[in-house]
Design a protein around this motif. Sequence first.
Motif, mmCIF file in Angstrom:
data_model
loop_
_atom_site.group_PDB
_atom_site.id
_atom_site.type_symbol
_atom_site.label_atom_id
_atom_site.label_comp_id
_atom_site.label_asym_id
_atom_site.label_seq_id
_atom_site.Cartn_x
_atom_site.Cartn_y
_atom_site.Cartn_z
ATOM 1 N N ASP A 1 8.033 60.774 100.935
ATOM 2 C CA ASP A 1 7.864 62.227 100.989
ATOM 3 C C ASP A 1 6.503 62.616 101.555
ATOM 4 O O ASP A 1 5.473 62.339 100.944
ATOM 5 C CB ASP A 1 8.026 62.835 99.596
ATOM 6 C CG ASP A 1 9.429 62.653 99.037
ATOM 7 O OD1 ASP A 1 10.375 62.546 99.844
ATOM 8 O OD2 ASP A 1 9.572 62.622 97.805
ATOM 9 N N SER B 1 1.595 60.879 102.451
ATOM 10 C CA SER B 1 2.856 60.920 101.711
ATOM 11 C C SER B 1 2.588 60.545 100.263
ATOM 12 O O SER B 1 1.452 60.253 99.897
ATOM 13 C CB SER B 1 3.860 59.941 102.325
ATOM 14 O OG SER B 1 3.480 58.605 102.046
ATOM 15 N N THR B 2 3.645 60.548 99.483
ATOM 16 C CA THR B 2 3.498 60.150 98.089
ATOM 17 C C THR B 2 3.161 58.673 97.976
ATOM 18 O O THR B 2 2.667 58.237 96.938
ATOM 19 C CB THR B 2 4.795 60.442 97.304
ATOM 20 O OG1 THR B 2 5.890 59.826 97.986
ATOM 21 C CG2 THR B 2 5.035 61.938 97.192
ATOM 22 N N ASN C 1 10.034 65.030 107.092
ATOM 23 C CA ASN C 1 11.065 64.127 106.585
ATOM 24 C C ASN C 1 12.466 64.653 106.906
ATOM 25 O O ASN C 1 13.355 63.883 107.277
ATOM 26 C CB ASN C 1 10.967 63.956 105.066
ATOM 27 C CG ASN C 1 9.717 63.245 104.647
ATOM 28 O OD1 ASN C 1 8.792 63.877 104.159
ATOM 29 N ND2 ASN C 1 9.664 61.933 104.827
ATOM 30 N N GLU D 1 7.256 68.669 104.156
ATOM 31 C CA GLU D 1 8.548 68.017 103.944
ATOM 32 C C GLU D 1 9.479 68.190 105.143
ATOM 33 O O GLU D 1 10.450 67.440 105.311
ATOM 34 C CB GLU D 1 9.209 68.526 102.659
ATOM 35 C CG GLU D 1 9.554 69.995 102.657
ATOM 36 C CD GLU D 1 8.427 70.933 102.236
ATOM 37 O OE1 GLU D 1 8.710 72.133 102.102
ATOM 38 O OE2 GLU D 1 7.261 70.496 102.052
#
Length: 127
Positions: free
Chosen positions: A37, A61-62, A91, A88
């Motif tokens: 993400d 990202s995470t 993605n 987001e």
Amino acid sequence: MSYPDDRQYTADHEWIAVDGDTARVGITAYAAEALGDVVYLDLPEVGSTLTAGETCGEIESTKSVSDLIAPADGEVTSVNQEAVDAPETVNADPYEQGWLYTLRVTELPENLLDAAGYGALVEGQGA
């Protein structure tokens, strides 16, 4: 995974769609999936000059923070503020709504890959 054949790709998992002397730049679906993400984009400033192969921003990202690498020489003409505000998007739609910036191209490197070549590169990396 298939890759749009209307653009070229880098070994750094970025794409560049050239139209005359202007190009739109983004990351590939493979990169977006590998990153997880996306939560933050640090894109190059409009008016900045980029050199192919050099760092021009970051994508967070995470899972990690990764450098964005310029796919060509040129001057940044715009950034995708919608993607900056809603990372987001990268993605969800990396090839259309999730583009990152546009570039007035002064030189394209010779090592860009077509869709088939990029697909082979990704398969060689165990995708």
